[in-house]
Design a protein around this motif. Structure first.
Motif, PDB file in Angstrom:
ATOM      1  N   THR A 236      31.157  32.205  39.439  1.00  0.00           N
ATOM      2  CA  THR A 236      31.183  33.408  40.261  1.00  0.00           C
ATOM      3  C   THR A 236      31.755  33.073  41.638  1.00  0.00           C
ATOM      4  OG1 THR A 236      29.200  34.060  39.104  1.00  0.00           O
ATOM      5  CG2 THR A 236      29.806  35.367  41.004  1.00  0.00           C
ATOM      6  N   VAL A 237      33.063  33.211  41.774  1.00  0.00           N
ATOM      7  CA  VAL A 237      33.704  32.929  43.060  1.00  0.00           C
ATOM      8  C   VAL A 237      33.630  34.188  43.918  1.00  0.00           C
ATOM      9  CG1 VAL A 237      35.286  31.245  42.102  1.00  0.00           C
ATOM     10  CG2 VAL A 237      35.954  33.622  42.200  1.00  0.00           C
ATOM     11  N   TYR A 238      33.730  34.044  45.214  1.00  0.00           N
ATOM     12  CA  TYR A 238      33.747  35.211  46.092  1.00  0.00           C
ATOM     13  C   TYR A 238      34.652  34.951  47.279  1.00  0.00           C
ATOM     14  CZ  TYR A 238      30.194  32.286  48.306  1.00  0.00           C
ATOM     15  OH  TYR A 238      29.512  31.231  48.853  1.00  0.00           O
TER      16      TYR A 238
ATOM     17  N   ALA B  48      31.148  34.162  33.601  1.00  0.00           N
ATOM     18  CA  ALA B  48      30.875  35.181  34.616  1.00  0.00           C
ATOM     19  C   ALA B  48      31.880  35.097  35.764  1.00  0.00           C
ATOM     20  CB  ALA B  48      29.450  35.071  35.156  1.00  0.00           C
TER      21      ALA B  48
ATOM     22  N   PRO C 153      34.754  36.644  38.062  1.00  0.00           N
ATOM     23  CA  PRO C 153      35.151  38.011  38.427  1.00  0.00           C
ATOM     24  C   PRO C 153      36.659  38.216  38.401  1.00  0.00           C
ATOM     25  CG  PRO C 153      34.490  36.800  40.384  1.00  0.00           C
ATOM     26  CD  PRO C 153      34.315  35.866  39.225  1.00  0.00           C
TER      27      PRO C 153
ATOM     28  N   ARG D 184      40.476  41.082  42.411  1.00  0.00           N
ATOM     29  CA  ARG D 184      40.315  40.622  41.034  1.00  0.00           C
ATOM     30  C   ARG D 184      41.587  39.924  40.538  1.00  0.00           C
ATOM     31  NH1 ARG D 184      35.849  41.830  37.865  1.00  0.00           N
ATOM     32  NH2 ARG D 184      34.252  42.701  39.198  1.00  0.00           N
TER      33      ARG D 184
ATOM     34  N   ALA E 284      31.308  46.447  36.926  1.00  0.00           N
ATOM     35  CA  ALA E 284      32.201  46.714  38.052  1.00  0.00           C
ATOM     36  C   ALA E 284      32.222  48.192  38.396  1.00  0.00           C
ATOM     37  CB  ALA E 284      33.613  46.239  37.723  1.00  0.00           C
TER      38      ALA E 284
ATOM     39  N   GLN F  82      37.369  41.263  32.905  1.00  0.00           N
ATOM     40  CA  GLN F  82      36.027  41.818  32.979  1.00  0.00           C
ATOM     41  C   GLN F  82      36.050  43.187  33.663  1.00  0.00           C
ATOM     42  OE1 GLN F  82      32.895  40.288  31.912  1.00  0.00           O
ATOM     43  NE2 GLN F  82      32.516  42.454  32.217  1.00  0.00           N
ATOM     44  N   TYR F  83      36.853  43.259  34.713  1.00  0.00           N
ATOM     45  CA  TYR F  83      36.997  44.502  35.479  1.00  0.00           C
ATOM     46  C   TYR F  83      37.516  45.622  34.582  1.00  0.00           C
ATOM     47  CZ  TYR F  83      38.749  47.454  39.326  1.00  0.00           C
ATOM     48  OH  TYR F  83      38.995  48.480  40.178  1.00  0.00           O
TER      49      TYR F  83
ATOM     50  N   VAL G 294      29.453  41.848  40.053  1.00  0.00           N
ATOM     51  CA  VAL G 294      29.677  40.418  40.235  1.00  0.00           C
ATOM     52  C   VAL G 294      28.519  39.790  41.010  1.00  0.00           C
ATOM     53  CG1 VAL G 294      31.216  38.637  41.123  1.00  0.00           C
ATOM     54  CG2 VAL G 294      32.166  40.758  40.236  1.00  0.00           C
ATOM     55  N   ARG G 295      28.372  40.174  42.268  1.00  0.00           N
ATOM     56  CA  ARG G 295      27.474  39.427  43.127  1.00  0.00           C
ATOM     57  C   ARG G 295      27.057  40.300  44.300  1.00  0.00           C
ATOM     58  NH1 ARG G 295      29.174  36.375  47.581  1.00  0.00           N
ATOM     59  NH2 ARG G 295      27.869  34.578  48.084  1.00  0.00           N
TER      60      ARG G 295
END
Lengths: 527, 318
Positions: free
Chosen positions: B170-172, B265, B267, B97, A64, B271-272, A218-219
């Motif tokens: 992995t959502v966005y 994984a 987000p 997040r 990040a 993790q941040y 992330v992506r």
């Protein structure tokens, strides 16, 4: 038979038949499984790239905290992202040599001090602005300037003057350097409009894609760059890069078909992954190596006999078998292997407990030797240290292992304490590797190696444009390092990546992992 | 309700004081860690010049106390600053997040809390018989396994073998709700298995405790069925300890899920935070630490207040 094989292979490529049944049919036709596999991948290479679709990629390393500024790129996720939107002047050729990218051609003065790069005409950045030699100059100024935070700053030292002459970018060096073009392939040095001085994180370049959506760590989603000019890459319509640091998560993503390409397959499970249906494990030899480093100027390692004792006391083949699970090759106490452009093999040092014991005795050292290690110094470092301890025991040398925390290892232990484990990912050329870590004045002289003869050879080689002479000079330097240096280099690790059978176009390449980070741009979806 | 109001105000003031103390502690902690942010960013490729340039740019040459108060001033006015490493706006990044974390925690809570209480009630109804033993056995087994292991097993079965659910969550932004829900299902089930036992056992113990009371005997004598006695007479009187443990587990679902986030994984905040701790990015660590502390303190406060309101003796003091 070959006509039938051709037919079957084309069926696989069109996805009308799966790989496994192809191998079955091929063996019925009398072909061994390996030969059939090779045949199939050759057939896939011969196939034309298919345009369209979305390629999904799972990469380790992203965080990040990552910045889109190419100058600050430090991990595989970021260097892959950078290579999708940006392009350097030159790039490493897949099988060696250099490919012209933004520089159409280049030449040097006979003394290798003044280099001229002719900039390709008629290409534009992704925002439509035409690329000029001034942009190239500004980029190099940004990375080499006094204010620079760039990871490429070290490479660009020794530049006396940079200028634009008749649409060409000219570099004048303090001293000769025959390797300058190789240094400019560095992944930080992406050409940006006005060098990125106005907005370094804009991610505007001349690469095959542009960023549509980016969440650091992330992506990142890419779509085609409407101004892309190089048709050997950029086959898929969309690329999606996922940053997945957990090895198991990354491997399950490729096994379950959620992604098409994944990097860094743990050697321990590479065999298992390769047996999964629809997944192929790609192992590529590279310049990366795992090392035990001694400070050659600090007691007790300032004693050459003691260094020799430790070098003879390590079982290199055992390390390759047990730490790399065979995905690698033995090292020879030099950072150079066959991945480098001008390589000649030198005599291989073997495990010899008797010699090690004799050298240890000659050194006069008594008591245990302290080695510091941590999990993140290289994968399996504590295990490798334990193996080293055992092989040294055979020579009557007592190695004491101190396990350090991952956190802070690079600032507190590496390049700080006299004996520790570490890794190098290698460099594009011998000169770059030697000047990064083994020249007396190197920034990261992590073995505290000060050898006048070595330094002189390094400078002489830079000015030498005759390849045969240079090759010999580099071989001599490797020999000096191997016998005098503080580096114990037991193994070179292969890059191990995995691809799904839904993508094609893989080629083993020089440089970094996942096709020197170009796999997303150069591979295409089949069927 | 005068007491309750006073109590809430008191708790809020205490909570704010606690947050301030926490911010000092976090700041001190990040200062003690070896290496600084410039060194962590550049890693193995740090040269003395590059380090010096980066440090100057980031204002790291200022004394620590000055940096702390500059940050505190910003935080009080709602400006959490920008990350030292990526230059991104912290409030914006944390917003996204935190939303993800709350969503996952929410889905897990919606599954786990009713399930835990229901299982607790069933366990009491059939106490010391096979349903009780089965429920206790299974939930205790699942809490005893490390969460990453449960996650991996679920991935292996449902993603790799059966291919029903995706292994990555992995959502966005802008993802349709249904798709988002499918993605977080596996991590939510993992979390459910981790928190279930604690809440279930507490429900069971609290109700069993009440079951010894005389009024339960009365209810039984008046001819109510076993389940009615538990649901209508025992449960309301056991609510305080249950709410307490539910709140603790909710807090855990929000602040303690970094392992599950890494495995899938996802987000989220964990993790941040970890990414920024390893790079010594103090402003982000401070901001995340404060939010985590606020969540913890807030939920504990809710638990306190609910148990007061649930207790007539505290609700109507003499």
């Amino acid at each position: 038979m070959s006509k039938e094989l051709d037919y079957l292979a084309s069926r696989v490529i069109q996805r009308k038949m799966n790989r496994r049944s192809f191998l079955g049919r091929a063996s019925a036709l009398g072909l061994s499984a390996t030969a059939a596999g090779t045949f199939l991948s050759n057939a896939a290479h011969a196939a034309e790239p298919v345009k369209g679709g979305t390629i999904k990629v799972a990469l380790s390393g992203g965080s990040a905290t990552d910045s889109l500024d190419p100058a600050l790129s430090t991990n595989t996720t970021m260097s892959s992202i950078t290579r999708l939107w940006g392009q350097p002047l030159l790039e490493l050729g897949e099988t060696g040599g250099l490919d012209p990218i933004i520089a159409e051609e280049f030449s040097s003065s006979p003394d290798a001090r003044v280099w001229t790069f002719k900039i390709r005409k008629g290409i534009s950045f992704s925002n439509g602005q035409p690329l000029t030699a001034e942009d190239v100059l500004a980029t190099m100024e940004r990375h080499a300037g006094e204010e620079s935070k760039s990871g490429a700053l070290g490479l660009l030292r020794g530049i006396k003057d940079m200028r634009v002459e008749d649409g060409a970018f000219v570099v004048e060096l303090d001293g000769p350097n025959a390797d300058l073009p190789y240094l400019l392939t560095d992944y930080h040095l992406m050409i940006q409009p006005n060098g990125g001085k106005d907005n370094p994180t804009a991610a505007i370049g001349t690469g095959p894609y542009v960023i549509k959506d980016h969440e650091a760590g992330v992506r990142t989603v890419f779509e085609r760059n409407p101004h892309a000019w190089l048709d050997t890459m950029g086959h898929a319509d969309t690329i999606e890069i996922l940053a997945i640091n957990d090895d198991t998560a990354r491997m399950s993503a490729i096994q379950s078909g959620q992604v098409h390409i994944a990097n860094r397959v743990p050697p321990k499970i590479a065999g298992l992954i390769s047996r999964a249906p629809g997944v192929e494990v790609r192992s590529t030899a590279g310049p990366g190596h795992y090392v035990f480093i001694m400070h050659a100027n600090t007691a007790p390692f300032d004693n050459k006999d003691l260094r020799m004792a430790l070098k003879y006391g390590i079982n290199r083949q055992e390390m390759v078998d047990k730490i790399l699970f065979g995905y690698g090759s033995v090292g020879n106490d030099t950072p150079i292997n066959a991945s480098y452009p001008l390589f000649t093999p030198t005599e291989q040092r073997e495990y010899d407990p008797e010699k090690a014991a004799a050298f240890f005795k000659a050194s006069g050292h008594e008591g245990p030797i302290l080695l510091r290690t941590s999990d993140n110094s290289f994968p399996g470092a504590p295990d490798a240290s334990a193996l080293f301890q055992q092989s040294l025991k055979g020579a009557g040398i007592d190695l004491e292992i101190k396990r350090e925390p991952n956190d802070g290892y690079w600032s507190e232990v590496w390049n700080n304490k006299p004996f520790s484990t570490s890794y190098w990912s290698g460099r594009a050329t011998q000169d770059a590797m030697f000047s990064t870590a083994y020249l007396s004045t190197a920034d990261w002289n992590d073995t505290r190696f000060f050898n006048e003869q070595f330094d002189q050879l390094l400078f002489a080689a830079r000015a030498e444009l005759n390849e045969a002479t240079r090759t010999q000079m580099y071989a001599d330097m490797s020999t000096i390092l191997r016998d005098e240096g503080g580096l114990i280099g037991p193994m070179f690790n292969d890059f191990i990546d995995a691809t799904s059978d839904k993508v094609a176009g893989w080629r083993d390449t020089k440089g970094f992992d996942v096709m020197n980070n170009y796999a997303p741009a150069k591979m295409w979806l089949v069927g | 309700m005068g007491l309750a109001t006073r109590l809430v105000v008191q708790r809020l003031a205490l909570g704010l004081l606690l947050l301030l103390a926490v911010s000092v502690l976090i700041f001190a902690g990040t200062q003690i860690l070896p290496g600084d942010v410039a060194q962590s960013i550049l890693g193995q490729s740090a040269t003395p010049e590059a380090l010096e340039n980066l440090r100057r740019d980031m204002g790291l040459n200022e004394p620590a106390v000055t940096r702390y108060f500059t940050w505190l001033g910003g935080a009080l006015t709602g400006d959490l600053g920008t990350a030292l490493t990526s230059g991104a706006d912290i409030s914006e990044a944390i917003g996204a997040r935190l939303g993800n974390t709350l969503f996952l925690a929410g889905v897990a809570a919606v599954i786990a809390i009713p399930l835990a209480i229901l299982l607790g009630l069933i366990a009491v109804r059939f106490r010391e018989r096979w349903p009780d033993k089965l429920i206790s056995g299974v939930t205790l087994a699942s809490i005893s396994l490390p969460e990453f292991f449960i996650g991996y097993v679920l991935i292996l079965i449902f993603a790799v073998k059966l291919r029903w659910l995706p292994p990555l969550a992995t959502v966005y932004d802008g993802m349709p709700f249904g798709e988002r829900l499918t993605l977080v299902l596996l991590p939510a089930i993992t979390l459910t298995m981790v928190v279930l036992a604690h809440m279930m056992r507490m429900t069971r113990a609290a109700i069993l405790n009440v079951m010894q009371s005389a009024y339960i005997e009365t209810a039984e004598l008046k001819g109510l069925s076993g389940f009615q006695v538990i649901a209508r007479h025992a449960f309301p009187n056991a609510i305080a300890p249950i709410v307490n443990v539910v709140m603790l587990n909710l807090a855990y679902l929000i602040v303690g899920v970094v392992v599950v986030e890494v495995v899938f994984a996802y987000p989220g905040m964990g993790q941040y935070l970890v990414d920024h701790v390893s790079k010594r990015d103090v402003p982000v660590v401070q901001a995340s630490g404060l939010i985590f502390a606020a969540v913890y303190i807030g939920l504990n406060m809710v638990a306190d207040i609910v148990s007061i309101l649930a207790n007539p003796r505290l609700r109507h003091p003499k």
